[in-house]
Design an enzyme around this catalytic site. Structure first.
Site, PDB file in Angstrom:
ATOM      1  CD  GLN A 115       8.099   7.361   2.024  1.00 56.85           C
ATOM      2  OE1 GLN A 115       8.253   7.442   0.806  1.00 56.85           O
ATOM      3  NE2 GLN A 115       8.747   8.140   2.876  1.00 56.85           N
ATOM      4  CD  GLU A 116       0.688  12.252   1.160  1.00 54.92           C
ATOM      5  OE1 GLU A 116       0.261  12.808   2.176  1.00 54.92           O
ATOM      6  OE2 GLU A 116       0.716  12.835   0.050  1.00 54.92           O
ATOM      7  CG  ASN A 117       0.212   4.909  -3.995  1.00 56.27           C
ATOM      8  OD1 ASN A 117      -0.727   5.067  -4.777  1.00 56.27           O
ATOM      9  ND2 ASN A 117       1.179   4.041  -4.206  1.00 56.27           N
TER      10      ASN A 117
ATOM     11  CB  ALA B 103      -4.200   4.175  -4.711  1.00 60.46           C
ATOM     12  CE1 TYR B 104      -3.916  11.441   0.512  1.00 64.27           C
ATOM     13  CE2 TYR B 104      -5.051  11.570  -1.587  1.00 64.27           C
ATOM     14  CZ  TYR B 104      -4.284  12.159  -0.606  1.00 64.27           C
ATOM     15  OH  TYR B 104      -3.886  13.451  -0.736  1.00 64.27           O
TER      16      TYR B 104
ATOM     17  CB  CYS C 100       1.446   6.632   9.235  1.00 64.36           C
ATOM     18  SG  CYS C 100      -0.259   7.040   8.833  1.00 64.36           S
TER      19      CYS C 100
ATOM     20  CD  GLU D  46       2.918   8.175  13.380  1.00 62.78           C
ATOM     21  OE1 GLU D  46       3.050   8.163  12.128  1.00 62.78           O
ATOM     22  OE2 GLU D  46       2.132   8.942  13.964  1.00 62.78           O
TER      23      GLU D  46
ATOM     24  CB  CYS E  65      -3.535   8.686  12.358  1.00 61.53           C
ATOM     25  SG  CYS E  65      -2.846   7.161  11.660  1.00 61.53           S
TER      26      CYS E  65
ATOM     27  CB  CYS F  58      -0.109   5.320  13.830  1.00 64.02           C
ATOM     28  SG  CYS F  58       0.451   5.512  12.123  1.00 64.02           S
TER      29      CYS F  58
END
Length: 160
Positions: A63-65, A67-68, A73, A75, A112, A115
């Site tokens: 779920q992205e935003n 504001a990175y 993620c 996981e 990553c 995670c």
């Protein structure tokens, strides 16, 4: 100076059809979750499915935003929800599939670093490994018997 050699053993399946039936079903749930990802910035979709010892399967997607750093993620979405809903259940297996919305992804894509650290926390907490299977959209699937194989020098509470 002393040299330290670290080795990990991973297992590679040719594709999802070579997996044990229960893992193949888990990977299909991860693929369903990947379709629910919200990734308008990276166009990189990830799905996770987590099998608990009580038989429940928890899924998550990235779920992205804008504001990175505020995104999450797949996981971590799955493991945090699993522990919030079933705090006494052990996490047995995790299936991950990731792909780009702009090109076909055929290489296995592991968790990553953030995670890996989060999964390590739950392995340590439950005092049991979590099998991790990861792939792209199609192609080879890699199996790790424990997060320790992906993060052999993990940071844990013993350093605090």
């Amino acid at each position: 100076m002393k040299e330290i050699k670290i080795e990990s053993t991973l297992y590679v399946y040719d594709d999802i059809t070579d997996l044990p039936e229960d893992v193949s079903a888990l990977m299909l749930k991860a693929a369903e979750a990947r379709k629910k990802a919200y990734a308008p910035y990276s166009n990189f979709l990830v799905g996770a499915a987590l099998l608990l010892d009580n038989g429940e399967v928890i899924t998550g997607s990235n779920q992205e935003n804008a504001a990175y750093p505020s995104g999450m993620c797949a996981e971590r979405t799955a493991i945090y929800y699993a522990n919030a809903k079933y705090p006494d259940a052990k996490m047995l297996k995790m299936a991950l599939t990731a792909g780009s919305a702009t090109k076909l992804t055929t290489e296995p894509i592991p968790p990553c670093g953030a995670c890996r650290q989060a999964i390590a926390e739950y392995e340590i907490m439950q005092e049991a490994p979590i099998e991790i299977y990861f792939m792209g959209e199609k192609g080879k699937v890699v199996k790790s018997n424990s997060l320790a194989d992906l993060l052999p020098l993990m940071f844990d509470k013993s350093f605090l």
